[in-house]
Structure formats: structure tokens, C-alpha cells
Enzyme design. Structure first.
Site, PDB file in Angstrom:
ATOM      1  CE1 TYR A  11      -3.059   3.091   0.800  1.00 39.60           C
ATOM      2  CE2 TYR A  11      -2.360   2.926   3.101  1.00 39.60           C
ATOM      3  CZ  TYR A  11      -3.056   3.590   2.094  1.00 39.60           C
ATOM      4  OH  TYR A  11      -3.732   4.750   2.387  1.00 39.60           O
ATOM      5  CB  ALA A  74       9.907  -4.928   3.241  1.00 44.68           C
ATOM      6  CB  ALA A  75       7.897  -3.572   8.215  1.00 49.96           C
ATOM      7  CB  SER A 117       5.697   3.306  13.085  1.00 47.87           C
ATOM      8  OG  SER A 117       4.458   3.379  13.752  1.00 47.87           O
ATOM      9  CE1 TYR A 141       5.071  -1.910  12.556  1.00 48.20           C
ATOM     10  CE2 TYR A 141       3.866  -0.320  13.880  1.00 48.20           C
ATOM     11  CZ  TYR A 141       4.506  -0.654  12.707  1.00 48.20           C
ATOM     12  OH  TYR A 141       4.593   0.263  11.679  1.00 48.20           O
ATOM     13  CE  LYS A 145       8.112  -0.310  11.035  1.00 45.39           C
ATOM     14  NZ  LYS A 145       8.801  -0.397   9.722  1.00 45.39           N
ATOM     15  CG  PHE A 169       2.010  10.811  13.273  1.00 42.78           C
ATOM     16  CD1 PHE A 169       1.535  11.037  14.547  1.00 42.78           C
ATOM     17  CD2 PHE A 169       3.378  10.975  13.045  1.00 42.78           C
ATOM     18  CE1 PHE A 169       2.378  11.437  15.578  1.00 42.78           C
ATOM     19  CE2 PHE A 169       4.232  11.370  14.059  1.00 42.78           C
ATOM     20  CZ  PHE A 169       3.732  11.605  15.326  1.00 42.78           C
ATOM     21  CG  ASN A 170      -3.167   7.588  12.877  1.00 43.82           C
ATOM     22  OD1 ASN A 170      -2.406   8.232  13.597  1.00 43.82           O
ATOM     23  ND2 ASN A 170      -3.859   6.567  13.318  1.00 43.82           N
ATOM     24  CG  ASP A 283      -6.870   2.732  21.424  1.00 37.80           C
ATOM     25  OD1 ASP A 283      -5.840   2.345  20.842  1.00 37.80           O
ATOM     26  OD2 ASP A 283      -8.014   2.492  21.003  1.00 37.80           O
TER      27      ASP A 283
END
Length: 321
Positions: A11, A74-75, A117, A141, A145, A169-170, A283
Site C-alpha cells: 500500500y 518492507a515490514a 512509525s 511492533y 521500529k 502517523f495515521n 489507546d
């Protein structure tokens, strides 16, 4: 320059490949196609299918194509899965990176850009997250990173490589419908999946200390992420001593409720009523980037707003469904 993009059929990677090719850069993609799709690649871009864990293969690819710079994208990237399979994530993300760095050193590559990230920050209790905000990742994860950043920096200093780590970020949206996010792991595609199934979108907690009680995040269009990669790559070319660590964000917070309201507007599904459910553990209430440093270092800023992100993501979703 010839750039190797690992994970370039995925993506984000395919958007980066599109951006670099559009800027007349030479690109080669290495991807194991576990989540990537060759159809995403721009015409004429060579695809080398294989894993970043295979040192002889990666080294041979770099020699064959005379690679002079690497963009390592790649990850494995699912937070929940990383909790369940930490050994898998450390192997793919840390050992995979180490292998690519070893091949880069062996073949004389002098420019290395690493996809990091915002997960490296964990739950920062600050209004804006700067690159100096303490790194306290809360998942394997995020740990991989952060370890990756350390590894890239150490290799760069030892072997004379110009390096950059870009903390996403997002990420949302799509440059074209064909390049839309194929997964349903992020908020916007998760809402699309629910409404297409005739189900109410879920909001995990509406009692956070934010203006409307829902979590606030910094959403960034994937095309902006790609343009940031091009800007960083070009900086590495002209600055052989570069040691960059930069946030990629808009510096603007958007709440979950605001995102869902924008999805209602864009899709015309005004009948959507979110269902409030319990908070998810871990969160944070607010995670919004400071985008000041990347502006100062690269002269880069985001171009796309939330409506453009949601509209392009919706076109991509409809294209695939």
C-alpha cells in the site's frame, strides 16, 4: 541514482514507487508479495520477488541493478498480531532490516531511508509529538521500529551512509482507486467495512479527555507520505552526512467522531450512527505530530486534507469491492 524499494508492491510502498518514478528516479522493487500486488507497480519498474531475510538474494539484487540508495519499507505492521507473535515480528522487522543493511554495506550503498512509525512514542502525554518526545513503545511492533531506528543510525555512522528514519502517523487515502488500502486494519477502511455490511461503526470509548470524548489522531494522506519519501531521498543524495529522524504528519488533530462524520458526508450515508463500546487497552487519548522539523529540514508540508483522504479512500474501497 537507482533506488531499491523493499515492500514496494504494498500500500505505502507502491505510492512511494509511483512518486519516485513520476520524478524521473530509477526504481527497482523487492517484495515477497505476502501483502503486495505486482499490479500496483508503475509500468516498467522491475520487480524482484523474494524475502528481505535472504542475504544472498538481496545482495545479488543490489549488485545486478547497481543500487545506490535503499528505501526500506518492507515490514509486518499489525500491532495486535505483534503482541501474539513477537518472535515473528522481530525476525521480519529487525532481522530483515539487518540483512538489507548488511547487503547495502557489502555493495557500497551510501543512502538508506527507513520507514519507521509513530508507534515508537507509545502513549505520549503531550499536545504535539516532536521528534524529541520520549520513545516508549507499547507493542512489539513499536519496539521493532525503534530498534530499527537504532540499527540504521549505528550502521550509517559506522559505514558512512547518509540515513533517514521517517515516523509515519495515521496513513489514509489513495493516489488512485487502484492503489487503495487493501486491508481493514485502520479506522477509515474499518468504518467502510462495517457500513458495507450494514453494521454500525464502532467507536472504542467516548470518555477521553478530548473535545468530543473520542480519541484524536493525526491523519496523513498516503500521497503526502510518498512525497515526503522523495524529499528525504533527495536530501540524502546531496547531504552525505545526513542523520535525519522526522515525523510525517499534518500537525492537526482529528477525532474519531469527526472522521466518522466526514465518512457520512463523503459516502452520503447519513443514516450511519456509530455504536459506542468500551475503550481498547492502550489507546492514548491524543497523538498528533509536530510537523515543524520536517518543514525545516526538507521544506516539505502535507497538501491533502481529511476530506480528500476519505474521498480517495472511499473510491479505492469501491474499486476493490
Amino acid at each position: 541514482m537507482t533506488w531499491l524499494i523493499t515492500g514496494g508492491a504494498g500500500y505505502i510502498g507502491s505510492h512511494v514507487a509511483k512518486e519516485l518514478v513520476g520524478a524521473a528516479e530509477r526504481v527497482v522493487v523487492l517484495d515477497d508479495l505476502s501483502t503486495g500486488d505486482p499490479a500496483r507497480l508503475p509500468d516498467g519498474v522491475p520487480l524482484e520477488r523474494g524475502t528481505v531475510l535472504d542475504l544472498p538474494f538481496v545482495t545479488a539484487v543490489m549488485r545486478r541493478h547497481e543500487i545506490t540508495g535503499v528505501l526500506h519499507i518492507a515490514a509486518k505492521k499489525q500491532v495486535g498480531e505483534s503482541v501474539e507473535r513477537p518472535l515473528h515480528y522481530y525476525r521480519e522487522n529487525v532481522e530483515g532490516l539487518r540483512t538489507v543493511l548488511e547487503a547495502s554495506h557489502a555493495t557500497g550503498v551510501e543512502r538508506f531511508l527507513f520507514s519507521s512509525s509513530a508507534s515508537v512514542y507509545g502513549m505520549p502525554d503531550v499536545e504535539l509529538v516532536t521528534e524529541r518526545t520520549p520513545r516508549l513503545p507499547m507493542s512489539p511492533y513499536g519496539e521493532t521500529k525503534l530498534a530499527g531506528e537504532w540499527l540504521v543510525d549505528a550502521a550509517g555512522r559506522a559505514y558512512g551512509m547518509a540515513t533517514a528514519a521517517l515516523r509515519y502517523f495515521n496513513v489514509a487515502g489513495a493516489a488512485t482507486p487502484e492503489l487503495g488500502d487493501p486491508g481493514a486494519f485502520n479506522l477509515i477502511p474499518m468504518v467502510f467495512e462495517r457500513i458495507e455490511a450494514g453494521q454500525a461503526p464502532l467507536v472504542f470509548g467516548d470518555d477521553y479527555p478530548t473535545p468530543d470524548g473520542t480519541c484524536v489522531r493525526d491523519y496523513i494522506h498516503v500521497s503526502d507520505v510518498a512525497s515526503a519519501h522523495l524529499a528525504a531521498a533527495r536530501r540524502l543524495v546531496v547531504d552525505p552526512s545526513a542523520r535525519l529522524t522526522l515525523n510525517i504528519g499534518r500537525g492537526e488533530g482529528v477525532s474519531v467522531a469527526e472522521v466518522i462524520e466526514m465518512i457520512r458526508k463523503v459516502t452520503g450515508r447519513l443514516d450511519i450512527t456509530p455504536e459506542m463500546v468500551a475503550r481498547r487497552p492502550g489507546d492514548p487519548a491524543r497523538v498528533v505530530a509536530s510537523a515543524e522539523l520536517i518543514g525545516d529540514e526538507l521544506g516539505w508540508s502535507a497538501r491533502y486534507d481529511l476530506e480528500e483522504m476519505v474521498a480517495s479512500a472511499w473510491e479505492g474501497w469501491r474499486h476493490r469491492h
